[in-house]
Design a protein around this motif. Structure first.
Motif, PDB file in Angstrom:
ATOM      1  N   PHE A  45      -2.267   6.848   6.017  1.00  0.00           N
ATOM      2  CA  PHE A  45      -3.305   5.825   6.151  1.00  0.00           C
ATOM      3  C   PHE A  45      -3.460   5.461   7.623  1.00  0.00           C
ATOM      4  CE2 PHE A  45       0.549   3.313   5.567  1.00  0.00           C
ATOM      5  CZ  PHE A  45       0.422   2.299   6.509  1.00  0.00           C
TER       6      PHE A  45
ATOM      7  N   VAL B 236      -6.374   1.663   0.621  1.00  0.00           N
ATOM      8  CA  VAL B 236      -5.365   2.557   0.066  1.00  0.00           C
ATOM      9  C   VAL B 236      -4.739   1.977  -1.198  1.00  0.00           C
ATOM     10  CG1 VAL B 236      -3.500   1.652   1.522  1.00  0.00           C
ATOM     11  CG2 VAL B 236      -3.318   3.927   0.572  1.00  0.00           C
TER      12      VAL B 236
ATOM     13  N   LYS C 280     -13.184   5.755  -1.130  1.00  0.00           N
ATOM     14  CA  LYS C 280     -12.894   5.932   0.290  1.00  0.00           C
ATOM     15  C   LYS C 280     -13.669   4.884   1.096  1.00  0.00           C
ATOM     16  CE  LYS C 280     -12.086  10.929   0.007  1.00  0.00           C
ATOM     17  NZ  LYS C 280     -12.497  12.254   0.523  1.00  0.00           N
TER      18      LYS C 280
ATOM     19  N   THR D 227      -7.742  10.184   4.369  1.00  0.00           N
ATOM     20  CA  THR D 227      -7.180   9.042   5.086  1.00  0.00           C
ATOM     21  C   THR D 227      -7.991   7.780   4.795  1.00  0.00           C
ATOM     22  OG1 THR D 227      -6.445  10.501   6.861  1.00  0.00           O
ATOM     23  CG2 THR D 227      -6.515   8.154   7.345  1.00  0.00           C
ATOM     24  N   LEU D 228      -7.279   6.717   4.394  1.00  0.00           N
ATOM     25  CA  LEU D 228      -7.905   5.439   4.081  1.00  0.00           C
ATOM     26  C   LEU D 228      -7.399   4.372   5.029  1.00  0.00           C
ATOM     27  CD1 LEU D 228      -7.691   5.494   0.172  1.00  0.00           C
ATOM     28  CD2 LEU D 228      -9.333   6.616   1.680  1.00  0.00           C
TER      29      LEU D 228
ATOM     30  N   TYR E  79      -7.341   2.409  -4.057  1.00  0.00           N
ATOM     31  CA  TYR E  79      -7.439   3.835  -4.353  1.00  0.00           C
ATOM     32  C   TYR E  79      -6.221   4.278  -5.162  1.00  0.00           C
ATOM     33  CZ  TYR E  79      -8.082   8.862  -3.445  1.00  0.00           C
ATOM     34  OH  TYR E  79      -8.257  10.212  -3.575  1.00  0.00           O
TER      35      TYR E  79
ATOM     36  N   ALA F 225       0.829  -1.207   0.000  1.00  0.00           N
ATOM     37  CA  ALA F 225       0.000   0.000   0.000  1.00  0.00           C
ATOM     38  C   ALA F 225       0.857   1.248   0.000  1.00  0.00           C
ATOM     39  CB  ALA F 225      -0.922   0.007   1.218  1.00  0.00           C
TER      40      ALA F 225
ATOM     41  N   LEU G 244      -1.646   9.458  -1.604  1.00  0.00           N
ATOM     42  CA  LEU G 244      -2.998   9.979  -1.515  1.00  0.00           C
ATOM     43  C   LEU G 244      -3.024  11.498  -1.613  1.00  0.00           C
ATOM     44  CD1 LEU G 244      -4.496   7.805   1.323  1.00  0.00           C
ATOM     45  CD2 LEU G 244      -4.519   7.446  -1.135  1.00  0.00           C
TER      46      LEU G 244
END
Length: 269
Positions: free
Chosen positions: A171, A149, A102, A143-144, A152, A15, A20
């Protein structure tokens, strides 16, 4: 590193190959994955196979705010001699919006020897808070969780990313928000079980401590095509090194090596 931390660490490692908050990296209208996609990985410690993992995309049985999300599932388990020492059977689920990607909800089922733990994290993006098994915590705009993440990030438009550029993201995992900075190193063709594949190569920063030694290096390779599939990761730890390799895939949205027609997902060297 303890075997019981291996699966979630390597998921986090993959990840961490993306941003992001990357400038000039907007989410694409059409994600590069589809329901039914399944990716299988092998984890190696030095010359030893130590774990296997799968990640897949399913249609969700749940709805959130009248929205039918994607259900992302990751499973990991120790194998061979490692399984004789510590038997790990972990599962992580993330329910994400089909438009923003998200997360609405992240759940985990951890089975490590005689130890068992079930946890969750419910994301309230409007109020910038996550409610979890361990309490309530503030989060940023994008924020994931550790699983969403990855999907995304695969959907970001990397058309304007430049070689040597550094990008950052955050994250949420357990009760902390983690920042990571990564550097895009350019494109590299690597050998895989599926032949030679052109990949984007990244190098995330690591923090010296319980897992990493001083000046530890981490490298990640992601297919430079319309699918943006992570195919390899390598990282130096306190003793030895870890490597993750893609061993099988099913139901990719595009043929391996294909490009999106408008070229938005191609990176420039």
């Amino acid at each position: 590193m303890k075997a019981k931390h291996l699966i979630i660490f390597l998921l986090t490692l993959f990840a961490s190959s993306f941003s992001l908050k990357a400038q000039n990296a907007n989410i694409l209208i059409v994600p590069p994955f589809q329901i039914g996609e399944e990716l299988t990985y092998r984890f190696r410690y030095g010359i030893f196979n130590c774990a296997e993992g799968t990640m897949r995309v399913e249609e969700s049985p749940k709805e959130f705010n009248h929205i039918k999300p994607y259900r992302l599932i990751a499973k990991g388990e120790t194998v061979s001699a490692v399984a004789l020492i510590t038997k790990v059977r972990n599962r992580y689920d993330s329910y994400v919006s089909p438009t923003t990607l998200k997360p609405f909800l992240f759940t985990e089922s951890v089975r490590e020897g005689t130890y068992k733990r079930d946890g969750y994290a419910s994301f309230d993006h409007k109020n910038k808070v996550v409610n979890s098994t361990k309490g309530s915590f503030p989060i940023g705009d994008n924020t994931l969780d550790v699983l969403s993440v990855l999907y995304y990030a695969r959907s970001l438009d990397f058309a304007n990313i430049k070689k040597g550029g550094t990008i950052k993201f955050d994250f949420f995992l357990d009760d902390h928000t983690y920042p990571i900075a990564i550097t895009y190193l350019g494109n590299e063709t690597i050998k895989t079980p599926f032949g030679k594949i052109s990949c984007m190569k990244f190098s995330p920063t690591v923090v010296e401590g319980r897992v990493f030694r001083k000046n530890s290096k981490m490298y990640l390779w992601v297919t430079n095509d319309a699918n943006r599939v992570p195919v390899r990761a390598e990282v130096e730890i306190l003793i030895g090194s870890l490597r993750l390799d893609l061993t099988n895939y099913k139901n990719l949205k595009y043929p391996v090596g294909s490009n999106v027609s408008d070229g938005n997902q191609r990176a420039s060297n």
